[in-house]
Write an enzyme that holds these catalytic residues in place. Structure first.
Site, PDB file in Angstrom:
ATOM      1  N   GLU A 160     -19.200 -15.267  16.723  1.00  0.00           N
ATOM      2  CA  GLU A 160     -20.510 -14.625  16.553  1.00  0.00           C
ATOM      3  C   GLU A 160     -21.425 -15.686  15.955  1.00  0.00           C
ATOM      4  OE1 GLU A 160     -23.556 -13.338  15.535  1.00  0.00           O
ATOM      5  OE2 GLU A 160     -22.669 -12.249  13.863  1.00  0.00           O
TER       6      GLU A 160
ATOM      7  N   CYS B 270     -28.780 -13.319  11.878  1.00  0.00           N
ATOM      8  CA  CYS B 270     -28.575 -13.902  13.213  1.00  0.00           C
ATOM      9  C   CYS B 270     -29.355 -13.161  14.301  1.00  0.00           C
ATOM     10  CB  CYS B 270     -27.094 -13.975  13.553  1.00  0.00           C
ATOM     11  SG  CYS B 270     -26.265 -12.412  13.399  1.00  0.00           S
TER      12      CYS B 270
HETATM   13  P1  NAD Z   1     -23.411 -24.767   8.611  1.00  0.00           P
HETATM   14  O1  NAD Z   1     -23.342 -25.057  10.042  1.00  0.00           O
HETATM   15  O2  NAD Z   1     -23.102 -25.851   7.643  1.00  0.00           O
HETATM   16  O3  NAD Z   1     -22.433 -23.550   8.217  1.00  0.00           O
HETATM   17  C1  NAD Z   1     -22.461 -22.299   8.825  1.00  0.00           C
HETATM   18  C2  NAD Z   1     -21.298 -21.499   8.242  1.00  0.00           C
HETATM   19  O4  NAD Z   1     -20.070 -22.049   8.687  1.00  0.00           O
HETATM   20  C3  NAD Z   1     -21.217 -21.544   6.720  1.00  0.00           C
HETATM   21  O5  NAD Z   1     -20.830 -20.264   6.261  1.00  0.00           O
HETATM   22  C4  NAD Z   1     -20.134 -22.571   6.417  1.00  0.00           C
HETATM   23  O6  NAD Z   1     -19.426 -22.288   5.228  1.00  0.00           O
HETATM   24  C5  NAD Z   1     -19.222 -22.427   7.606  1.00  0.00           C
HETATM   25  N1  NAD Z   1     -18.571 -23.654   7.982  1.00  0.00           N
HETATM   26  C6  NAD Z   1     -19.119 -24.878   8.100  1.00  0.00           C
HETATM   27  N2  NAD Z   1     -18.213 -25.772   8.549  1.00  0.00           N
HETATM   28  C7  NAD Z   1     -17.052 -25.098   8.714  1.00  0.00           C
HETATM   29  C8  NAD Z   1     -15.758 -25.444   9.167  1.00  0.00           C
HETATM   30  N3  NAD Z   1     -15.469 -26.690   9.583  1.00  0.00           N
HETATM   31  N4  NAD Z   1     -14.806 -24.481   9.209  1.00  0.00           N
HETATM   32  C9  NAD Z   1     -15.076 -23.215   8.833  1.00  0.00           C
HETATM   33  N5  NAD Z   1     -16.291 -22.817   8.409  1.00  0.00           N
HETATM   34  C10 NAD Z   1     -17.263 -23.749   8.361  1.00  0.00           C
HETATM   35  O7  NAD Z   1     -24.852 -24.222   8.354  1.00  0.00           O
HETATM   36  P2  NAD Z   1     -25.578 -23.555   7.122  1.00  0.00           P
HETATM   37  O8  NAD Z   1     -26.513 -24.547   6.511  1.00  0.00           O
HETATM   38  O9  NAD Z   1     -24.655 -22.848   6.187  1.00  0.00           O
HETATM   39  O10 NAD Z   1     -26.420 -22.476   7.916  1.00  0.00           O
HETATM   40  C11 NAD Z   1     -27.372 -22.984   8.837  1.00  0.00           C
HETATM   41  C12 NAD Z   1     -27.292 -22.373  10.158  1.00  0.00           C
HETATM   42  O11 NAD Z   1     -26.090 -21.647  10.397  1.00  0.00           O
HETATM   43  C13 NAD Z   1     -28.381 -21.353  10.333  1.00  0.00           C
HETATM   44  O12 NAD Z   1     -29.550 -21.981  10.735  1.00  0.00           O
HETATM   45  C14 NAD Z   1     -27.834 -20.450  11.383  1.00  0.00           C
HETATM   46  O13 NAD Z   1     -28.131 -20.953  12.647  1.00  0.00           O
HETATM   47  C15 NAD Z   1     -26.359 -20.521  11.214  1.00  0.00           C
HETATM   48  N6  NAD Z   1     -25.803 -19.313  10.579  1.00  0.00           N
HETATM   49  C16 NAD Z   1     -25.551 -18.257  11.381  1.00  0.00           C
HETATM   50  C17 NAD Z   1     -25.061 -17.111  10.827  1.00  0.00           C
HETATM   51  C18 NAD Z   1     -24.784 -15.905  11.672  1.00  0.00           C
HETATM   52  O14 NAD Z   1     -24.807 -14.797  11.152  1.00  0.00           O
HETATM   53  N7  NAD Z   1     -24.465 -16.060  12.950  1.00  0.00           N
HETATM   54  C19 NAD Z   1     -24.825 -17.046   9.455  1.00  0.00           C
HETATM   55  C20 NAD Z   1     -25.081 -18.167   8.668  1.00  0.00           C
HETATM   56  C21 NAD Z   1     -25.564 -19.306   9.250  1.00  0.00           C
END
Ligand code: NAD
Length: 475
Positions: A249, A283
């Site tokens: 998701e 999202c």
């Molecule tokens: P990010 O890409 O660093 O992380 C997104 C999420 O993934 C975080 O919760 C992080 O803890 C987790 N994550 C990161 N690397 C991981 C890995 N290797 N294994 C497992 N989990 C991992 O980005 P961010 O700065 O936290 O958020 C920015 C972007 O992420 C937003 O602009 C949005 O597009 C997206 N996002 C989407 C949702 C959603 O509900 N679909 C939620 C949060 C963030």
């Protein structure tokens, strides 16, 4: 008032003794709320072993008895809603009423799955030969590894936990290190409801290290992730190496189409309230607004008025309607979007800058006259910025709405039944709200297409995501 942060492995709460960890920050103040222990490699191995053992116990527990424990957990979430909501607002920033709504919906999700687990029917298919019984049964996938983000600290974990438990799976969940407290409180409700040891395990750590340890393990049979597209692709690739079931998701960039026959001001009120929910860090947040020319100025004026009326501050204080962004990364992202918009001739109708010098507040922002190839029109903002542009015809707006590689949610407003049917069919996305923003309920499937991911959470599809189909031919 905040949560006592711990890991939960094999039915035991483990504190920070000898473990690495990190501080959890309140985004409204920048102050430390608590210290979160990280799971060591030995802890992760213990969680895998516990989940394997828990799976044997849980899959042999009847769906009826599983439902009783799950419903008890839902009741405990409702009983403790005030504390869990306050923990959530402190660590995530969303205003208290939004936290409360999320917590109550989380309880509803547990109830929905508890009941739906009792209806995971198989079927008998007529055999080709007399006396042959062809039986189709649904079986739990096995041990699940789930990873959830910081924007919905109980809703994203509970969709995965309740789906897995209702199907008879055990689960190891790594919730967000930035918003761990509400998930700790959620897991406490399951533990206190009498869930057997090992069925549900909660870990934290360096996200990449945890996922790279858990996903390749032969014990894990299903991976579920909510978060960004790049991380989703990485985790899906890891899961593919072990041919594991996956639900992804991911992010989106939801178009909103307002046709001239709709009530522009009513549409503006509805969609603006939805846009600024959780400061746009959702999202399925509406993120690109296409308004048919005749209604454009009216819609922009009303939407901007709504944005100007929002009151920024600490979400625990009365009268506050917009909280801070969850972390400083989002502030940087908002500033980059606004700078790009200005450089491309965009007009800032309101907002456009940080607010105050404490916490991570950004003003509710409306941008007009912005080209389709600008940053805000092509990259998911995940923040309180709304770009509004005009369109002329149905075909033109459908092409523009479908032009990005995302396909999570979309919205449209019209009073014509013909247009309502046509736009619902024409938009490429997993969910479409026509004259409605109610696209996320426990009973209905929630999920995206294209780069927004695959698989559904919620509805009967959300249960099937944790089940294998087995065919037994019996002569
Ligand atoms: P990010 O890409 O660093 O992380 C997104 C999420 O993934 C975080 O919760 C992080 O803890 C987790 N994550 C990161 N690397 C991981 C890995 N290797 N294994 C497992 N989990 C991992 O980005 P961010 O700065 O936290 O958020 C920015 C972007 O992420 C937003 O602009 C949005 O597009 C997206 N996002 C989407 C949702 C959603 O509900 N679909 C939620 C949060 C963030």
């Amino acid at each position: 008032m905040y949560s006592d942060l711990k890991l939960f492995i094999d039915g035991k709460w483990l504190n920070g003794e000898g473990r690495k960890g990190e501080d959890v920050i309140n985004p409204a103040t920048g102050k430390v709320l608590g210290h979160l222990p990280h799971a060591s490699k030995a802890d992760l191995d213990a969680a895998l072993e516990a989940a394997q053992k828990g799976f044997q116990v849980w899959k042999n527990t009847s769906a009826y008895d599983r439902a009783k424990i799950m419903r008890k957990a839902a009741d405990l979430v409702r009983e403790r809603f005030d504390h869990i909501s306050k923990v959530m607002t402190q660590e995530q920033g969303k205003v208290y009423v939004e936290s409360r709504a999320e917590v109550m919906t989380s309880a509803d999700i547990i109830d929905w799955y508890a009941e739906e687990g009792r209806r995971s029917y198989g079927r008998i298919v007529p055999g080709r030969t007399k006396g042959v019984r062809q039986i189709v049964v649904q079986e739990p996938v096995g041990v699940v590894a789930a990873f959830t983000p910081w924007n919905f600290p109980t809703l994203t974990p509970v969709r995965k936990i309740a789906g897995a438990l209702a199907a008879g799976c055990s689960i190891i969940i790594k919730a967000s290190e930035e918003t761990p407290g509400a998930c700790v409180e959620l897991v406490k409700c399951f533990a206190d409801a009498g869930l057997p040891a090992g069925v549900l395990n909660l870990v934290f750590g360096v996200p990449a290290q945890v996922s790279e340890h858990l996903i390749p393990s032969a014990i894990v049979r299903k991976v579920s992730f909510t978060g960004s597209i790049p991380v989703g692709k990485h985790l899906a690739a890891l899961a593919a190496k072990g041919m594991k079931r996956v639900t992804m998701e991911l992010g989106g960039h939801s178009p909103v189409v307002v046709f001239a026959d709709a009530d522009a001001e009513k549409a503006a009120d509805t969609i603006a309230a939805f846009k600024y929910r959780n400061a746009g860090q959702v999202c399925i947040s509406p993120t690109r607004f296409y308004v048919q020319e005749a209604s454009y100025s009216k819609f922009v004026a009303r939407f901007t008025e709504y944005a100007k009326g929002l009151k920024l501050g600490d979400g625990l204080e009365k009268g506050i309607t917009l909280g801070p962004l969850a972390n400083p990364r989002r502030l940087d992202a908002m500033e980059a979007i606004v700078n790009d918009a200005k450089a491309r001739g965009g007009k800032i109708a309101t907002g456009g800058t940080r607010h105050g010098n404490q916490g991570y507040f950004f003003e509710p922002t409306v941008i007009t006259d912005i080209p389709d190839d600008s940053k805000i029109m092509t990259e998911e903002p995940f923040g309180p910025i709304a770009p509004i542009v005009p369109f002329k015809t149905f075909d033109e707006v459908v092409e523009r709405a479908n032009s990005l590689p995302f396909g999570l949610a979309a919205y449209a407003f019209t009073t014509s039944a013909t247009t309502a049917n046509a736009i619902g069919d024409a938009i490429n996305s997993g969910m479409v709200g026509v004259n409605s923003v109610a696209i996320s309920t426990p009973e209905t499937p929630f999920g995206g297409i294209k780069e927004s991911g695959y698989g559904s959470e919620g509805g009967i599809e959300g249960l099937q995501a944790y089940m294998n189909t087995k065919f037994i031919s019996q002569a």
